[in-house]
Design a protein around this motif. Sequence first.
Motif, short mmCIF file in Angstrom:
data_model
loop_
_atom_site.label_atom_id
_atom_site.label_comp_id
_atom_site.label_asym_id
_atom_site.label_seq_id
_atom_site.Cartn_x
_atom_site.Cartn_y
_atom_site.Cartn_z
N ARG A 120 -1.19 -3.44 -5.00
CA ARG A 120 -0.71 -3.68 -3.62
C ARG A 120 0.36 -2.68 -3.23
O ARG A 120 0.37 -2.16 -2.12
CB ARG A 120 -0.17 -5.12 -3.51
N GLN A 121 1.27 -2.37 -4.17
CA GLN A 121 2.34 -1.42 -3.88
C GLN A 121 1.78 -0.01 -3.67
O GLN A 121 2.20 0.71 -2.76
CB GLN A 121 3.36 -1.42 -5.02
N ILE A 122 0.80 0.36 -4.52
CA ILE A 122 0.19 1.69 -4.38
C ILE A 122 -0.50 1.81 -3.02
O ILE A 122 -0.36 2.83 -2.32
CB ILE A 122 -0.81 1.94 -5.53
N LEU A 123 -1.22 0.78 -2.62
CA LEU A 123 -1.93 0.83 -1.33
C LEU A 123 -0.95 0.95 -0.17
O LEU A 123 -1.19 1.68 0.80
CB LEU A 123 -2.81 -0.41 -1.16
N ALA A 124 0.17 0.24 -0.28
CA ALA A 124 1.18 0.31 0.78
C ALA A 124 1.80 1.70 0.85
O ALA A 124 1.95 2.28 1.94
CB ALA A 124 2.26 -0.75 0.55
N ASP A 125 2.15 2.24 -0.31
CA ASP A 125 2.76 3.57 -0.36
C ASP A 125 1.77 4.66 0.05
O ASP A 125 2.15 5.68 0.62
CB ASP A 125 3.29 3.86 -1.76
N LEU A 126 0.50 4.42 -0.25
CA LEU A 126 -0.53 5.38 0.14
C LEU A 126 -0.67 5.41 1.66
O LEU A 126 -0.77 6.48 2.28
CB LEU A 126 -1.87 4.98 -0.51
N HIS A 143 -2.70 7.84 4.41
CA HIS A 143 -1.92 8.18 5.60
C HIS A 143 -2.43 9.47 6.23
O HIS A 143 -2.58 9.57 7.45
CB HIS A 143 -0.43 8.32 5.21
N ASN A 144 -2.72 10.46 5.37
CA ASN A 144 -3.12 11.77 5.90
C ASN A 144 -3.84 12.56 4.80
O ASN A 144 -3.33 13.53 4.29
CB ASN A 144 -1.88 12.52 6.38
N SER A 200 3.87 7.85 1.28
CA SER A 200 4.83 8.08 0.19
C SER A 200 4.17 8.72 -1.03
O SER A 200 4.83 9.41 -1.81
CB SER A 200 5.47 6.75 -0.24
N ILE A 201 2.88 8.44 -1.22
CA ILE A 201 2.15 9.02 -2.36
C ILE A 201 1.49 10.31 -1.90
O ILE A 201 0.79 10.34 -0.88
CB ILE A 201 1.10 8.03 -2.89
N ASP A 202 1.70 11.37 -2.68
CA ASP A 202 1.12 12.68 -2.32
C ASP A 202 -0.24 12.90 -2.98
O ASP A 202 -1.13 13.53 -2.39
CB ASP A 202 2.07 13.80 -2.74
N LEU A 203 -0.40 12.40 -4.21
CA LEU A 203 -1.66 12.58 -4.93
C LEU A 203 -2.04 11.27 -5.59
O LEU A 203 -1.28 10.71 -6.38
CB LEU A 203 -1.51 13.67 -6.00
#
Length: 688
Positions: A356-362, A384-385, A366-369
């Motif tokens: 859940r945290q990874i999906l939110a940060d993605l 996000h992009n 916040s997550i680049d890779l």
Amino acid sequence: MEEETNTMGAAPIPLENSVEELSGVGEKRLLGLHHLSIFTIEDLLMKFPLRYSDLATKLPSETGDGEKVTFKGMVSSAPVLSRFGYKKTRLNFRLLVEHDNIAVTFFNQPWLQKKLDLEQEVAVYGTYEKSKQTLSGIKILLPDQVDEMEAIYPASKEIQQRTLKSLIEQALGKYQDDLVNLIPESIRAQYKLLSRKAMFFGMHFPQSLIEAQNARRTASFEEFFIFQMRMQLLKLMDQNHQGRAIVFDNPRLKAFIQTLPFELTDAQKKVVNEIVADMRRPKHMNRLLQGDVGSGKTVVAALAIYAAFTAGMQAALMAPTEILAQQHAKTLGDFFDPAEVRVELLTGSTKAAARRQILADLADGSIDLLIGTHALIQDDIVFHNLGLAIIDEQHRFGVKQRAKLREIGMNPDILAMTATPIPRTLAITSYGEMDISVIDQLPKGRQPIQTRWLRGNALEQVVKFILQQLETGAQAYVVTPLIEESEALDVQNAHAVYEELQKYFMPQYQVGLLHGRMNNQEKDAVMSQFKSNQFQVLVATTVIEVGVDVPNASVMMILDADRFGLAQLHQLRGRVGRGSRASYAFLIADPKTQFGIERMEAMTATTDGFVLAQKDLELRGAGDVLGRRQSGMPEFKIGDPVKDLLMMEAAQQSAMQVLDAPNWDQAPENKALAHYLSETMERYRNFD
């Protein structure tokens, strides 16, 4: 055959009609044709002959023993019909061929008796037995059939040669006006090709060997040309998707490359430039990066990821197994740590809260890779992009899975990677819709793997050598082709070898077992234990062919090595030599054929994967080298992409030339081609 031209509205629609339309095709015969993969008129016409029998007449003195031949002469004795057995007949007569009186026999063709008269001039085709001056007749020829070539077809019990030939003759007569040219006139003129109508008549009913050869050459080129048109159209459709220009910061990228603890090889520099140039363009990138084992593909992928990062875009990397994804996460995490690129791992084993945290940060950028397995293409994954999606060992994923990865973002650029060297022959056939970058150079300082081929009686010596290596702290792989015993094949099997090596090495050294019937979690667990040196010897089937780096593993022993293809042996060998230790590969094999001996000799002669891949292709053919059918890779009916590589390349250039013209499909000479392609492209789009 006269040269016909395409009319403005010409389109080969009637050739898609069912063969039911031909007279003499009832329900039973239709089923027989279906068993030969003949459903339409075009299928029937494309059922080309396997070979030809030359019906040109000879004299007995010019004919070899056992040769199929046509003799022309006079019936010199009255034909006599005798019966023997149930419904079996024998027709005998003599044929005077100049000064030779040949005894001719026909079996089970009683109707021929009424066609033959004493002193009649006839031509007889059959098999000649020179010592007895006898001819086993196959057919009586009409005067106008002599000097023809007779086509021999891949028939069946249900559909015999003469039936197939009769139906083809009927179809050509009925549909010859629909045989419009698919190859544009300018290209036919350039390569001196026949019209489509002349090609079909020349293939099925040639008047000479030269006509048959010209027809086959045209048919091969047409097959390659249509294939290349489809490949180039797929590429155009892909490029026409709204791509994203990844305007990366070139000075930052160059500065980052300067921080690397090693210098890029010239091949790496070349492919990095190709990839980032593609990324900067607004068109969608669909590029395949191929490189031999240890050539540094991961570094190249990392630089593409960093370029996307400097443009404010995210990247995703999808691997076929969890343990490979974990390896990438660690390698790239360490690689990017000083650069402040945030790397996260998402697999099926990721706990719910962490997921859940990874999906939110993605989603918030916040997550680049993000690195993962099939978990990356779940419906709830939102980037996000996303600008760049990388697929590792792309042949492990189907077309639809690759398409799904593209759909999860705003049509990101795609970079697929493979460690399987692909000869140019296969690259332009199986990956014709992709641009290809090749790393054909190994990094400096990488120690070559010493490879030796030994007979089975040397097995004990190799096991002792492995023990010596284990005593220095090394680890070893032992590869076997089967999991369990097989009465059909006299080969070693993983379970038996595992038990024997346990007796030999334990308790001092631990032995692990890995095979294809384990589930993914079990496989990953065993590989993790081997990587962490809980096992010093790993007995495995070919599931380790593409896998995790174990730098400490420096010995590979492959049992019954002649059972493997060269490409597979090379991939297996590439599992060692990943660290600083001197590494060894032992091929244990007692090949019983010259074919097997050649493969063993090739493996010991070179460690160049591209050289071996080409050799494998020459020895085994395209189907066996590729394994499962790849996207768009057809089973060519008549052309041979290995032997006819220059023709395939010419067809590719011709297809690109056609598509480069504005409104190519509106040109009169291209209209039939455009219509034909529009009718058949759907299956290529949906192929998996």
